[in-house]
Design an enzyme around this catalytic site. Structure first.
Site, short mmCIF file in Angstrom:
data_model
loop_
_atom_site.label_atom_id
_atom_site.label_comp_id
_atom_site.label_asym_id
_atom_site.label_seq_id
_atom_site.Cartn_x
_atom_site.Cartn_y
_atom_site.Cartn_z
N LYS A 31 0.73 -1.20 -0.03
CA LYS A 31 -0.29 0.21 0.01
C LYS A 31 0.76 1.45 0.08
O LYS A 31 2.07 1.22 0.38
CB LYS A 31 -0.95 0.02 1.30
CG LYS A 31 -0.17 0.20 2.54
CD LYS A 31 -1.05 0.12 3.63
CE LYS A 31 -0.27 0.26 4.92
NZ LYS A 31 -0.87 -0.34 6.14
N TYR A 261 17.06 30.84 9.09
CA TYR A 261 16.03 31.46 9.39
C TYR A 261 15.76 31.68 10.96
O TYR A 261 16.16 30.46 11.50
CB TYR A 261 14.46 31.00 8.74
CG TYR A 261 14.13 31.10 7.43
CD1 TYR A 261 14.26 32.56 6.92
CD2 TYR A 261 14.19 30.12 6.49
CE1 TYR A 261 13.84 32.58 5.43
CE2 TYR A 261 13.90 30.36 5.24
CZ TYR A 261 13.55 31.49 4.76
OH TYR A 261 13.50 31.65 3.38
C1 LIG Z 1 -0.12 -1.72 6.79
C2 LIG Z 1 -0.89 -2.82 7.14
C3 LIG Z 1 -0.23 -3.98 7.37
C4 LIG Z 1 1.43 -4.13 7.44
O1 LIG Z 1 1.85 -3.50 8.75
P1 LIG Z 1 3.43 -3.58 9.10
O2 LIG Z 1 3.48 -3.06 10.46
O3 LIG Z 1 4.00 -2.40 8.11
O4 LIG Z 1 3.96 -4.79 9.11
C5 LIG Z 1 -0.89 -5.05 7.67
N1 LIG Z 1 -2.06 -5.02 7.77
C6 LIG Z 1 -3.15 -4.01 7.63
C7 LIG Z 1 -4.45 -4.16 7.32
C8 LIG Z 1 -2.32 -2.86 7.06
O5 LIG Z 1 -2.91 -1.77 6.90
#
Ligand SMILES: *Cc1c(COP(=O)(O)O)cnc(C)c1O
Length: 369
Positions: A31, A261
């Site tokens: 994702k 800054y």
């Molecule tokens: C992002 C996500 C994961 C992966 O989690 P990690 O901690 O990066 O391994 C697994 N399941 C769901 C539903 C997620 O949204």
């Protein structure tokens, strides 16, 4: 101006490492553009390593990946969100995780009469974020038995505390709740797979593995246990992302002079400073002002003064040979002083996930394809 390099062999190494720990099927989580590493390149690298299932964030990400992976199981962690997503799901071969009755009922209405689609059901077993209540399981069984064009493929939930070794009992409770839901579906004759574990649970909670695990951060080399008693569990992971920035100018900063800054940093002695072409426009956060370090060859140079939109100053007094045209690492590096993502995220006052997602929005090149 930043240059992001992604080492695909590091990602494949991490995938093999996780596979050596846990025998369940893996559904790599790609994702958010594979946590900034590039959805398609990462998924293809993992497919070459044997991965057959992938979790994207949205229906659109799923459609993008489908063009490159015709056979793989593609799961969308979020189901249809926008009106158009419902139509897009039809005939896509993407399995969406559905989290609410509204989504489920609308999907049943919108799929064409002749179509059948496979879906996942997301349960809230303790995180109070998205998902059906475990108590909905019975009604969901009735729903599936009445709507044969929606086929249940998988049930899932997400762990709130997998990366905190002190909270093992919490993980156990969530496992039990999802098991209970699974039994209800099984008794109603609804075959399904079950998925609960993220990276941390793969490394440390065998009780949560079940049919399919969903590794994310560990694939990219982030150790979910940094700073905890379980830190050693993630030490074999290799960080896949390195980020370089150019040295634009090097000059003296006399004792007593301020820089950048607000002149928030004043030279305590005569100094040599390097101005680096990197700032919050490249997602190098302004919160790193006076806190972060950059790596020049094997020396770490502290950021001094405020991070600007496209410029950041470092104290380069210890590296007299540094010159415009050189480069520094803001993440990664070569050798022992390499900047690890957990270090950068601590200076940034956030987690490695956010750092990777944000820096990964810069131009990327790939090595070890
Ligand atoms: C992002 C996500 C994961 C992966 O989690 P990690 O901690 O990066 O391994 C697994 N399941 C769901 C539903 C997620 O949204």
């Amino acid at each position: 101006m930043l240059k992001v390099t992604i080492d695909l062999e590091a990602i494949r190494h991490n995938y093999r490492f996780l596979g050596s720990i846990c025998g369940s099927q893996m559904m790599p989580v790609v994702k958010a553009d594979a946590y900034g590493h590039g959805l398609v390149r990462v998924a293809l690298a993992l497919a070459s390593e044997g991965a057959e299932a992938f979790a994207v964030g949205t229906v659109d990400e799923g459609l993008g990946l489908r063009e490159h992976l015709h056979e793989a199981d593609i799961y969308s962690l979020m189901g249809p969100v926008w009106d158009e997503d419902y139509q897009k799901l039809t005939n896509s071969g993407i399995t969406s995780f559905i989290h609410s009755w509204e989504q489920l009922k609308r999907l049943a209405q919108e799929i064409p009469k002749e179509d059948i689609i496979e879906i996942g059901i997301k349960f809230d077993t303790g995180m109070s974020r998205l998902g059906f209540e475990p108590g909905d399981a019975g009604k969901l069984c009735d729903f599936f038995n009445d709507n044969s064009r929606l086929r249940l493929k998988i049930i899932s939930s997400h762990l709130a505390f997998a990366d905190d070794p002190r909270m093992a009992h919490q993980v156990g409770e969530q496992v039990e709740i999802l098991d209970g839901v699974s039994r209800i579906f099984a008794q109603a004759g609804l075959k399904h797979k079950k998925s609960l574990a993220n990276s941390a649970a793969i490394l440390h909670s065998p009780g949560a593995w079940s049919d399919i695990v969903r590794p994310g951060i560990a694939l990219y080399g982030g150790n979910p246990f940094t700073g905890t008693s379980c830190e050693e569990k993630g030490l074999y992971l290799k960080q896949a992302m390195k980020v370089r920035a150019p040295v634009l100018s090097v000059h003296n900063l006399p004792k007593g002079r301020g820089i950048s800054y607000g002149l928030t940093f004043t030279a305590p002695r005569d100094m040599r400073v390097a101005i680096i072409g990197c700032g919050y426009a490249h997602n190098y956060s302004r919160s790193l002002s006076n806190r972060a370090w950059m790596l020049y060859k094997d020396r770490r140079l502290p950021v001094i003064g405020r991070v600007c939109m496209q410029l950041t100053a470092v104290d380069a007094s210890c590296v007299p040979l540094i010159k415009p045209g050189d480069e520094v690492f803001i993440l990664g590096g070569n050798g022992n002083s390499s900047i690890e993502v957990h270090e950068l995220s601590a200076w940034w006052k956030t987690v490695s996930y956010e750092v990777l997602c944000l820096l990964g929005k810069n131009e990327k090149t790939y090595i070890n394809s």
